[in-house]
Scaffold this motif. Sequence first.
Motif, PDB file in Angstrom:
ATOM      1  N   ILE A   1     -34.531 -45.071  29.408  1.00 30.88           N
ATOM      2  CA  ILE A   1     -34.833 -43.516  29.468  1.00 30.88           C
ATOM      3  C   ILE A   1     -34.997 -43.059  28.000  1.00 30.88           C
ATOM      4  CG2 ILE A   1     -34.179 -41.509  30.550  1.00 30.88           C
ATOM      5  CD1 ILE A   1     -32.948 -42.989  32.806  1.00 30.88           C
ATOM      6  N   SER A   2     -35.749 -42.209  27.598  1.00 36.45           N
ATOM      7  CA  SER A   2     -36.037 -41.765  26.309  1.00 36.45           C
ATOM      8  C   SER A   2     -36.083 -40.180  26.654  1.00 36.45           C
ATOM      9  CB  SER A   2     -37.009 -42.275  25.581  1.00 36.45           C
ATOM     10  OG  SER A   2     -38.306 -42.059  26.323  1.00 36.45           O
ATOM     11  N   GLY A   3     -35.830 -39.331  25.526  1.00 38.96           N
ATOM     12  CA  GLY A   3     -35.819 -37.813  25.761  1.00 38.96           C
ATOM     13  C   GLY A   3     -34.949 -37.433  26.518  1.00 38.96           C
ATOM     14  N   SER A   4     -35.027 -37.008  27.833  1.00 40.13           N
ATOM     15  CA  SER A   4     -34.150 -36.498  28.573  1.00 40.13           C
ATOM     16  C   SER A   4     -33.653 -37.162  29.795  1.00 40.13           C
ATOM     17  CB  SER A   4     -34.316 -34.904  28.964  1.00 40.13           C
ATOM     18  OG  SER A   4     -33.201 -34.243  29.582  1.00 40.13           O
ATOM     19  N   ALA A   5     -32.111 -37.206  30.292  1.00 38.00           N
ATOM     20  CA  ALA A   5     -31.962 -37.705  31.267  1.00 38.00           C
ATOM     21  C   ALA A   5     -30.803 -37.016  32.252  1.00 38.00           C
ATOM     22  CB  ALA A   5     -31.492 -39.058  31.193  1.00 38.00           C
ATOM     23  N   ARG A   6     -30.499 -37.018  33.573  1.00 38.87           N
ATOM     24  CA  ARG A   6     -29.661 -36.552  34.333  1.00 38.87           C
ATOM     25  C   ARG A   6     -28.910 -37.896  34.752  1.00 38.87           C
ATOM     26  NH1 ARG A   6     -30.240 -32.913  39.579  1.00 38.87           N
ATOM     27  NH2 ARG A   6     -28.041 -33.179  40.466  1.00 38.87           N
ATOM     28  N   ALA A   7     -27.669 -37.686  34.677  1.00 40.99           N
ATOM     29  CA  ALA A   7     -26.515 -38.748  34.972  1.00 40.99           C
ATOM     30  C   ALA A   7     -25.483 -38.282  35.784  1.00 40.99           C
ATOM     31  CB  ALA A   7     -26.067 -39.444  33.627  1.00 40.99           C
ATOM     32  N   ARG A   8     -24.914 -39.080  36.732  1.00 43.91           N
ATOM     33  CA  ARG A   8     -23.541 -38.820  37.529  1.00 43.91           C
ATOM     34  C   ARG A   8     -22.724 -39.467  37.446  1.00 43.91           C
ATOM     35  NH1 ARG A   8     -22.744 -36.336  43.696  1.00 43.91           N
ATOM     36  NH2 ARG A   8     -21.133 -37.404  43.924  1.00 43.91           N
ATOM     37  N   ILE A   9     -21.695 -39.385  37.012  1.00 47.29           N
ATOM     38  CA  ILE A   9     -20.483 -40.105  37.132  1.00 47.29           C
ATOM     39  C   ILE A   9     -19.524 -39.950  38.321  1.00 47.29           C
ATOM     40  CG2 ILE A   9     -19.322 -38.960  35.364  1.00 47.29           C
ATOM     41  CD1 ILE A   9     -17.833 -41.668  34.642  1.00 47.29           C
ATOM     42  N   THR A  10     -19.258 -40.589  39.283  1.00 48.70           N
ATOM     43  CA  THR A  10     -18.427 -40.416  40.351  1.00 48.70           C
ATOM     44  C   THR A  10     -17.121 -41.254  40.239  1.00 48.70           C
ATOM     45  OG1 THR A  10     -20.313 -39.963  41.806  1.00 48.70           O
ATOM     46  CG2 THR A  10     -18.179 -40.353  42.885  1.00 48.70           C
ATOM     47  N   VAL A  11     -15.944 -40.685  40.357  1.00 47.96           N
ATOM     48  CA  VAL A  11     -14.591 -41.527  40.297  1.00 47.96           C
ATOM     49  C   VAL A  11     -14.002 -41.501  41.541  1.00 47.96           C
ATOM     50  CG1 VAL A  11     -12.474 -41.657  39.223  1.00 47.96           C
ATOM     51  CG2 VAL A  11     -14.479 -40.834  37.896  1.00 47.96           C
ATOM     52  N   PHE A  12     -13.709 -42.413  42.171  1.00 52.94           N
ATOM     53  CA  PHE A  12     -13.143 -42.663  43.528  1.00 52.94           C
ATOM     54  C   PHE A  12     -11.844 -43.467  43.713  1.00 52.94           C
ATOM     55  CE2 PHE A  12     -16.682 -45.255  43.222  1.00 52.94           C
ATOM     56  CZ  PHE A  12     -16.228 -46.617  43.649  1.00 52.94           C
ATOM     57  N   ARG A  13     -11.023 -43.048  44.455  1.00 53.51           N
ATOM     58  CA  ARG A  13      -9.638 -43.900  44.506  1.00 53.51           C
ATOM     59  C   ARG A  13      -9.943 -45.218  45.200  1.00 53.51           C
ATOM     60  NH1 ARG A  13      -5.279 -40.123  44.573  1.00 53.51           N
ATOM     61  NH2 ARG A  13      -6.854 -38.870  45.794  1.00 53.51           N
ATOM     62  N   ASN A  14      -9.394 -46.198  44.640  1.00 49.28           N
ATOM     63  CA  ASN A  14      -9.716 -47.848  45.144  1.00 49.28           C
ATOM     64  C   ASN A  14      -9.342 -47.631  46.701  1.00 49.28           C
ATOM     65  OD1 ASN A  14     -10.588 -48.362  42.743  1.00 49.28           O
ATOM     66  ND2 ASN A  14      -8.879 -49.480  42.023  1.00 49.28           N
ATOM     67  N   ASP A  15      -9.890 -48.738  47.277  1.00 51.72           N
ATOM     68  CA  ASP A  15      -9.727 -48.763  48.766  1.00 51.72           C
ATOM     69  C   ASP A  15      -8.220 -49.317  49.379  1.00 51.72           C
ATOM     70  OD1 ASP A  15     -10.770 -51.548  47.713  1.00 51.72           O
ATOM     71  OD2 ASP A  15     -10.023 -52.076  49.722  1.00 51.72           O
ATOM     72  N   GLY A  16      -8.283 -48.846  50.632  1.00 47.56           N
ATOM     73  CA  GLY A  16      -6.836 -49.195  50.974  1.00 47.56           C
ATOM     74  C   GLY A  16      -6.186 -47.935  51.372  1.00 47.56           C
ATOM     75  N   GLY A  17      -5.742 -47.984  52.803  1.00 48.98           N
ATOM     76  CA  GLY A  17      -4.934 -46.890  53.641  1.00 48.98           C
ATOM     77  C   GLY A  17      -5.891 -46.054  54.137  1.00 48.98           C
TER      78      GLY A  17
END
Length: 279
Positions: A82-98
């Motif tokens: 991807i050149s020029g311009s991009a949209r990115a999303r970073i999602t942080v989530f708690r690991n599985d369990g419980g």
Amino acid sequence: MINFNGNIVAQDDNVLTQNRAFLYGDGVFETLKIVNNKILFVEDHYFRLMASMRVVRMEIPMNFTMEYFEEQVLNLVNQKNISGSARARITVFRNDGGLYLPKTNEVSFLIHATALESTFYALNTAEYEVDLYKDFYVTKQLLSSIKTTNKMINVTGSIFAHENGLANCILVNDTKNVVEALQGNLFMVVGKKLITPPVSEGCLNGIMRKQILALSKKITDIEVVEEIISPFDLQKADELFLTNVITGIQPITKYRKKEFTSNLAHLLVQKLNESISEN
């Protein structure tokens, strides 16, 4: 094994059954704009993400520095060519369990990216009508100010807007004051005064909101304030516009029977692009 859409499949084939962001909305995220292989406002995004993780009591990995954060995002953008311009999303989530109570506060993250057409911000002057969304209210609390994966009000509000031929909706809080739009912070111009709701009213502590506040304070003859806005105040405004990192500034052209100008929005888009070019 699980039943997925009427088919019995191995549980390992569907990772969502172990993803706490899917099961409980146990995740936080940042949406980023990348221009010419550079994340705009990267420090603001990074520190907001770290603050969000602390608010929901996630354990921040030792290697999760701003440099690591930036490297991971840009590596994906480059791998996707991807050149020029991009949209990115970073999602942080708690690991599985419980169940509601997690077994660990350790986290994983997921990044995805798509190309954008425009490199710099441009003002969209097409008709953009909004109205209030009052089926559900935003609560005045700290969780409302961060970006979590629990966005049901925004989802149902977007459906309401679509069903009623609106471009967007304005959310109100539990004291019936204006908070923000479905996809961005709200600004109101009355004469020479620029007003936006304070974060304490329940609005997102937006990255573009911060940039617009800073740029506006440098403009002569413009008074910039953070104060409560009632729905009645909107119809007294000369100008209304929304802000987010991807769009920049989106003028509202109509709220109910009132139509608005976009003079300050034009000036701020120009100054926003100038500030990006300088950095």
